[in-house]
Design an enzyme around this catalytic site. Structure first.
Site, mmCIF file in Angstrom:
data_model
loop_
_atom_site.group_PDB
_atom_site.id
_atom_site.type_symbol
_atom_site.label_atom_id
_atom_site.label_comp_id
_atom_site.label_asym_id
_atom_site.label_seq_id
_atom_site.Cartn_x
_atom_site.Cartn_y
_atom_site.Cartn_z
ATOM 1 N N CYS A 1 33.586 -80.705 120.371
ATOM 2 C CA CYS A 1 35.005 -80.867 120.025
ATOM 3 C C CYS A 1 36.007 -81.853 120.961
ATOM 4 O O CYS A 1 35.493 -82.931 121.079
ATOM 5 C CB CYS A 1 35.609 -79.732 119.567
ATOM 6 S SG CYS A 1 37.196 -79.818 118.654
ATOM 7 N N HIS B 1 31.650 -77.514 115.618
ATOM 8 C CA HIS B 1 31.308 -76.351 116.631
ATOM 9 C C HIS B 1 30.160 -75.618 116.207
ATOM 10 O O HIS B 1 29.966 -74.597 115.375
ATOM 11 C CB HIS B 1 32.550 -75.266 116.501
ATOM 12 C CG HIS B 1 33.977 -75.888 117.000
ATOM 13 N ND1 HIS B 1 34.321 -75.484 118.329
ATOM 14 C CD2 HIS B 1 34.931 -76.652 116.340
ATOM 15 C CE1 HIS B 1 35.184 -76.018 118.641
ATOM 16 N NE2 HIS B 1 35.609 -76.819 117.540
ATOM 17 N N GLU C 1 28.334 -73.892 117.748
ATOM 18 C CA GLU C 1 28.169 -72.408 118.313
ATOM 19 C C GLU C 1 28.475 -71.396 117.317
ATOM 20 O O GLU C 1 27.850 -70.254 117.340
ATOM 21 C CB GLU C 1 29.124 -72.332 119.315
ATOM 22 C CG GLU C 1 30.654 -72.132 119.201
ATOM 23 C CD GLU C 1 31.296 -73.604 119.307
ATOM 24 O OE1 GLU C 1 32.484 -73.582 119.105
ATOM 25 O OE2 GLU C 1 30.546 -74.494 118.998
#
Length: 565
Positions: free
Chosen positions: A388, A524, A526
């Protein structure tokens, strides 16, 4: 309300004595065991704060904001839930007092209460119960965590609602699990049960008698203390569970299963006909074994602006560890404040690292440190992963230092920049095909590009090799995007656009060619990493860090030999 035939058995998880005892991980661990017994499990968080969601909260206040597929900005405990169970959650699974009151007031303004006086009971509690049913319907069992600590005034409406549910549905459809602290007093050399006794007394004073106690402690709970707690709290001794501090949270499902916590739940909620007789925890055992018997280790620097509060980057830290688990590599995390890099220089701060990750963030504080990190990693062949804001920092680095666009910046940080290579996104198409529009006057809450969206990968790129696919879906949470006016200039400078939105209007990933591993992504990843599976980008990044470490070792050994000669 749902009909009795369609109601899901519920396990309510509360906490007492102090906050931050680990209700979310304890609940997720129990859910993992129940799932390992073949049950369809979902989870839910009820948070007592008045914010509608954590989307506008500072990470220093509440840690990271976890984003679901449908674009809901939720409590970070939903991240724990998704890392422990295979169910993908949504905005229905994260409810705050703010959401409840917003709905109740909207109903009142619409006249739904037929002119009646709107009160906590029944209107607020009915709305809470409605939300619980909406989120849990269709599963074999659901775990519902109530945030905060018993005794807090903020959580009373939620506690009253779950008291009503037990009264209405009975003990075979709703049970209570209470997490407390059993502190060890070193001076006395004793574990003290009094805080647990008082916490249960507080809970019983509002009409809730726990069925299970999870007693958090530094050492296993002796049988004598379990017996004492059981007598004082009216909880069966077998249901007084020792919740020992663990050095690895992924051991917790095995620890709780060894104390037959899952069997207590299965028996009380009459789930024997649906649950397997035994739990298959082999995947969790494999995760723990890989964590505890590594064949290699690396050190990864995380350059951020909220590093004093590790929960601000919870999913990033866990995803890096997952990437290591998939290749039996211990991942040491070094947290670096980006403003320190601005002051001391990247060479000093990044020395000795095997890779560097720059996570998301907002605002101009520390941004220049992130740009310096990208430049250093790019010039010194250090594996770089920008997520990001970390991708945007890489774009600014290349624009300034390679493309010759002096002063290039994001308009988030400098609205008057001569080269706005990153700008406010004003229009985009959602996964459902709807067009969303924003401007600088829009509210902060919920006005970003949020949720799961697909992107097309460019063949022959690092990203394509990592995923092994042409199209992937990732979760987004950001307000600014790459400015397409600079595509040609930056491509001519060497930057590779390795992924774009399906309509080719938004840049999703960038890479620097002829580099061991340099990748930035706007989404993202993750949020989709789990310990049992990992995520392709994190697995690849840790592999590159291992190779960098090995190459540095070879180079270091050669230099040492040359120096001694």
């Amino acid at each position: 309300m749902t009909s009795p035939a369609s109601q899901t058995p519920l396990v309510f998880v509360t906490g007492g004595v102090v906050s931050s005892l680990g209700k979310g991980i304890a609940a997720a661990s129990l859910a993992a065991i129940l799932e390992a017994r073949g049950l369809r499990v979902t989870m839910m968080k009820l948070d007592p704060y008045l914010n509608v969601d954590p989307g506008t909260m500072s990470p220093f206040q509440h840690g990271e904001v976890f984003v679901t597929d449908d674009g809901a900005e939720t409590d970070l405990d939903l991240g724990h839930y998704e890392r422990f169970v295979n169910t993908r959650l949504s905005g229905l699974n994260s409810i705050s007092t703010g959401k409840i009151y917003e709905a109740v007031i909207r109903n009142e303004r619409r006249g739904d209460y037929l002119g009646g006086t709107v009160q906590v009971i029944p209107h607020v509690t009915d709305e809470i119960k409605r939300c619980i049913d909406a989120a849990t319907q269709g599963y074999d069992v659901a775990l519902v965590e109530i945030g905060g600590t018993v005794g807090d005034i903020e959580s009373l409406p939620f506690l009253e609602a779950i008291r009503q549910l037990r009264a209405e549905r009975g003990p075979t459809m709703a049970m209570y699990m209470h997490l407390t602290l059993v502190p060890y007093i070193a001076a006395a050399g004793e574990l003290k049960t009094k805080p647990t006794q008082h916490s249960v007394k507080e809970l019983r004073s509002i009409g809730i008698q726990p069925d299970v106690l999870l007693c958090r402690s530094e050492q296993p709970l002796p049988e004598s203390e379990r017996r004492k707690i059981a007598l004082f709290t009216n909880v069966p001794e077998r249901a007084v569970i020792s919740a020992l501090d663990m050095d690895n949270i992924y051991k917790i499902p095995m620890w709780l299963h060894a104390q037959k916590l899952d069997q207590i739940v299965v028996e009380q909620l009459h789930l024997e006909s649906k649950a397997h007789p035994n739990a298959d925890l082999s995947e969790w055992q494999a995760v723990v074994d890989a964590s505890e018997h590594p064949i290699d280790e690396v050190t990864i620097g995380i350059v951020g602006k909220y590093v004093d509060h590790k929960d601000a980057y919870k999913s990033v830290g866990e995803a890096l560890k997952h990437g290591g688990v998939r290749q039996r590599t211990k991942v040491n995390l070094k947290w670096l404040e980006s403003e320190d890099i601005e002051r001391d220089g990247a060479a000093t701060a990044l020395a000795g690292l095997d890779g560097v990750l720059v996570p998301g963030g907002f605002g101009d504080r520390g941004f220049e440190g992130k740009v310096l990190t990208s430049q250093y990693a790019r010039e010194h062949a250090l594996p770089y992963f920008g997520i990001c804001y970390g991708m945007q920092a890489a774009v600014v680095d290349v624009a300034r230092n390679i493309a010759g666009l002096s002063g290039a910046n994001s308009t988030e940080n400098d609205r008057e920049t001569a080269h706005p290579v990153i700008g406010l996104i004003t229009e985009w198409r959602t996964q459902a095909g709807d067009v969303e529009r924003r401007n600088e006057d829009s509210d902060l809450g919920g006005t970003m590009r949020l949720g799961l969206q697909e992107q097309r990968l460019k063949p022959g790129t690092l990203a394509h090799r990592m995923y092994g696919k042409d199209v992937v879906g990732e979760r987004h949470r950001h307000r600014y995007e790459f400015n397409n006016r600079y595509r040609t200039q930056l491509e001519d400078a060497g930057l590779v656009f390795s992924a774009k939105s399906m309509d080719d209007t938004l840049v999703e990933m960038v890479e620097w060619p002829n580099h061991p591993w340099f990748l930035g992504c706007q989404a993202h990843p993750e949020f989709l990493s789990t310990p049992r599976v990992g995520h392709p980008l994190f697995v690849g990044f840790i592999r590159a860090a291992r190779e960098h470490k090995a190459n540095q070792g070879v180079s270091g050994g050669r230099l040492l030999k040359e120096a001694s000669a």
